[in-house]
Motif scaffolding. Sequence first.
Motif, PDB file in Angstrom:
ATOM      1  N   ALA B  14       5.807  -2.089  -0.333  1.00 55.47           N
ATOM      2  CA  ALA B  14       6.009  -0.697  -0.360  1.00 55.47           C
ATOM      3  C   ALA B  14       4.745   0.301  -0.783  1.00 55.47           C
ATOM      4  O   ALA B  14       4.642   1.069  -0.148  1.00 55.47           O
ATOM      5  CB  ALA B  14       7.041  -0.431  -1.170  1.00 55.47           C
ATOM      6  N   LEU B  15       3.845  -0.239  -1.895  1.00 54.70           N
ATOM      7  CA  LEU B  15       2.795   0.348  -2.022  1.00 54.70           C
ATOM      8  C   LEU B  15       2.025  -0.220  -0.590  1.00 54.70           C
ATOM      9  O   LEU B  15       1.068   1.271  -0.165  1.00 54.70           O
ATOM     10  CB  LEU B  15       2.327  -0.439  -3.164  1.00 54.70           C
ATOM     11  CG  LEU B  15       0.942   0.049  -3.458  1.00 54.70           C
ATOM     12  CD1 LEU B  15       0.930   1.771  -4.235  1.00 54.70           C
ATOM     13  CD2 LEU B  15       0.208  -0.818  -5.016  1.00 54.70           C
ATOM     14  N   ALA B  16       2.037  -1.376   0.010  1.00 54.27           N
ATOM     15  CA  ALA B  16       0.852  -0.116   1.312  1.00 54.27           C
ATOM     16  C   ALA B  16       1.058   0.095   2.388  1.00 54.27           C
ATOM     17  O   ALA B  16       0.038   0.468   3.224  1.00 54.27           O
ATOM     18  CB  ALA B  16       0.710  -2.251   1.588  1.00 54.27           C
ATOM     19  N   ARG B  17       2.212  -0.548   2.247  1.00 55.99           N
ATOM     20  CA  ARG B  17       3.058   0.659   3.280  1.00 55.99           C
ATOM     21  C   ARG B  17       2.873   2.929   3.416  1.00 55.99           C
ATOM     22  O   ARG B  17       2.150   2.967   3.889  1.00 55.99           O
ATOM     23  CB  ARG B  17       4.573   0.799   3.422  1.00 55.99           C
ATOM     24  CG  ARG B  17       5.263  -0.598   4.175  1.00 55.99           C
ATOM     25  CD  ARG B  17       5.932  -0.292   5.311  1.00 55.99           C
ATOM     26  NE  ARG B  17       4.767  -1.353   7.146  1.00 55.99           N
ATOM     27  CZ  ARG B  17       5.851  -2.046   7.289  1.00 55.99           C
ATOM     28  NH1 ARG B  17       7.284  -1.375   7.350  1.00 55.99           N
ATOM     29  NH2 ARG B  17       5.775  -3.184   8.064  1.00 55.99           N
ATOM     30  N   LEU B  18       2.382   3.005   1.764  1.00 55.34           N
ATOM     31  CA  LEU B  18       2.935   4.072   1.614  1.00 55.34           C
ATOM     32  C   LEU B  18       1.385   4.878   1.980  1.00 55.34           C
ATOM     33  O   LEU B  18       0.766   5.700   2.276  1.00 55.34           O
ATOM     34  CB  LEU B  18       3.053   4.457   0.097  1.00 55.34           C
ATOM     35  CG  LEU B  18       3.171   5.926  -0.214  1.00 55.34           C
ATOM     36  CD1 LEU B  18       3.616   6.940   0.550  1.00 55.34           C
ATOM     37  CD2 LEU B  18       3.498   6.212  -1.767  1.00 55.34           C
ATOM     38  N   ILE B  19       0.726   3.319   1.242  1.00 53.17           N
ATOM     39  CA  ILE B  19      -1.362   3.474   1.707  1.00 53.17           C
ATOM     40  C   ILE B  19      -1.612   4.377   3.048  1.00 53.17           C
ATOM     41  O   ILE B  19      -2.313   5.452   3.508  1.00 53.17           O
ATOM     42  CB  ILE B  19      -2.013   2.699   1.439  1.00 53.17           C
ATOM     43  CG1 ILE B  19      -1.492   2.438  -0.245  1.00 53.17           C
ATOM     44  CG2 ILE B  19      -3.667   3.158   1.248  1.00 53.17           C
ATOM     45  CD1 ILE B  19      -2.805   1.121  -0.813  1.00 53.17           C
ATOM     46  N   THR B  20      -0.492   3.273   4.128  1.00 53.76           N
ATOM     47  CA  THR B  20      -1.112   3.588   5.666  1.00 53.76           C
ATOM     48  C   THR B  20      -0.381   5.428   5.577  1.00 53.76           C
ATOM     49  O   THR B  20      -0.758   5.233   6.378  1.00 53.76           O
ATOM     50  CB  THR B  20      -0.457   2.750   6.220  1.00 53.76           C
ATOM     51  OG1 THR B  20      -0.420   1.554   5.699  1.00 53.76           O
ATOM     52  CG2 THR B  20      -0.175   3.172   7.889  1.00 53.76           C
ATOM     53  N   LYS B  21       1.249   5.195   5.659  1.00 52.15           N
ATOM     54  CA  LYS B  21       1.293   6.839   5.906  1.00 52.15           C
ATOM     55  C   LYS B  21       0.612   7.957   5.382  1.00 52.15           C
ATOM     56  O   LYS B  21      -0.132   8.735   5.624  1.00 52.15           O
ATOM     57  CB  LYS B  21       3.175   7.152   4.993  1.00 52.15           C
ATOM     58  CG  LYS B  21       4.044   6.289   5.581  1.00 52.15           C
ATOM     59  CD  LYS B  21       4.904   6.335   4.724  1.00 52.15           C
ATOM     60  CE  LYS B  21       5.876   5.095   5.238  1.00 52.15           C
ATOM     61  NZ  LYS B  21       6.508   5.104   6.550  1.00 52.15           N
ATOM     62  N   ILE B  22      -0.337   7.263   3.604  1.00 50.45           N
ATOM     63  CA  ILE B  22      -1.282   8.541   3.597  1.00 50.45           C
ATOM     64  C   ILE B  22      -2.356   8.368   4.031  1.00 50.45           C
ATOM     65  O   ILE B  22      -2.990  10.075   4.506  1.00 50.45           O
ATOM     66  CB  ILE B  22      -1.379   8.032   2.142  1.00 50.45           C
ATOM     67  CG1 ILE B  22      -0.481   7.977   1.223  1.00 50.45           C
ATOM     68  CG2 ILE B  22      -2.643   9.366   1.709  1.00 50.45           C
ATOM     69  CD1 ILE B  22      -0.445   8.025  -0.883  1.00 50.45           C
TER      70      ILE B  22
END
Lengths: 132, 304
Positions: B14-22
């Motif tokens: 989830a952390l990795a995914r949010l970084i991509t979205k950011i």
Amino acid sequence: MTTSPIRVLVAKPGLDGHDRGAKVIARALRDAGMEVIYTGLRQTPEMIAEAALQEDVDVVGLSILSGAHNALVPKVMDLLKGKGLNDVRVFLGGIVPDEDIPPLKALGVADVFGPGTSTDVIVESIRKTIRK
Amino acid sequence: MTLHDSILSGDRRALARLITKIENDQPESRAALAALYPRGGRAQVIGVTGAPGTGKSTLVSEMAKAYRRAAKTVAIIAVDPTSPFTGGAILGDRIRMRDLSGDDGVFIRSMATRGSLGGLARATDEVVAVVDAAGFDVIMIETVGAGQSEVDIARLAHTTLVVEAPGLGDDVQAIKAGILEIADVLVLNKADLPGAEAATRALRGMLMLAHTQWDVPICETVAAEGKGVAEVIAAIDRHRNYLLQNDGMIQRERDRVRRQLENLARDLLYSRFIAAKRDEVDAAIEAVASRQRDPYSVVDELLK
């Protein structure tokens, strides 16, 4: 701004110590506007799957010249699935006999590229598979 | 569970995914950032900068190992440049961090600059905020190895390391404005190479001319062999204590937030301006490019 470049992990699992091909591919993908995470030689399948998760890549590109693809690729695919990375597409490059290709694709490998494949073909195949 | 709840419960994916979205500036990243921001503020943030080839990645990797031995969790944000011509990037810092693989207490994320200058990626502030909220004890940010102007890191990190190596330049390089002035700790890496003594002397001479309250230490390291890394970490801790005792930490945080608010406001105003006046801007570009108008009065007019 809604630029979202395709992110690719280029990795060399196994023990062969020759990464010229992987570097040429990394460079070609960069020139095609992708973000390429290059991890270097002698990666274990566990290292590759963990890096794919942390880097949230769309694509894992494996370069295998040692002939160990039938052992390494299923391991990588299993670990990716085990981490819930079902939407990560795996591409394989290297020296792979023709008869090995259909079983690898049946495992979910998106495409397999042999020696002499033009980098344009590889870029096109990745773009078509990811469609961003 | 929402994305930010998953991150708070330790979900790395989830952390990795949010970084991509950011990084991609996707709308849902704003809500997650807003929810996570108040949960941060506990991590120790360390910046590592210096010219290409000085050994930043190797040093970061060895420092991460030392922090792990002290039972601290570590997040590494490694920034490499985006090609201005193709928009692509090769992010190669993980090559030197392979020893950290397989450790659950380490999270490494490579970021491309995506057009940002100053040595950091555009979204580095936001990514630090979410990694901080995710509960890592230490966050290390490795900048692009450009050389003399990546000062943004000093505004983001609590402690900034500038990594030098022997043979990179004479003492005039060392007194040029910019990169050395942002150092809270100077590291002379590859200190086993010829010229190390002269390099340390040049750096020391430069520091003697500086007028700062904090006495910038010079640490000699051979990062590839792990030598001198404990001293670097001790120097970072001394700097942290110095900041805490002198209200420096809160002052740094205020400066960082001020700059962040300025940047956010500027981006938002600009995108609203462009959205509202696209046709006028296009016409103005034509008028200025053909020298019928000048850019100064055109901007005045557009903003009236």
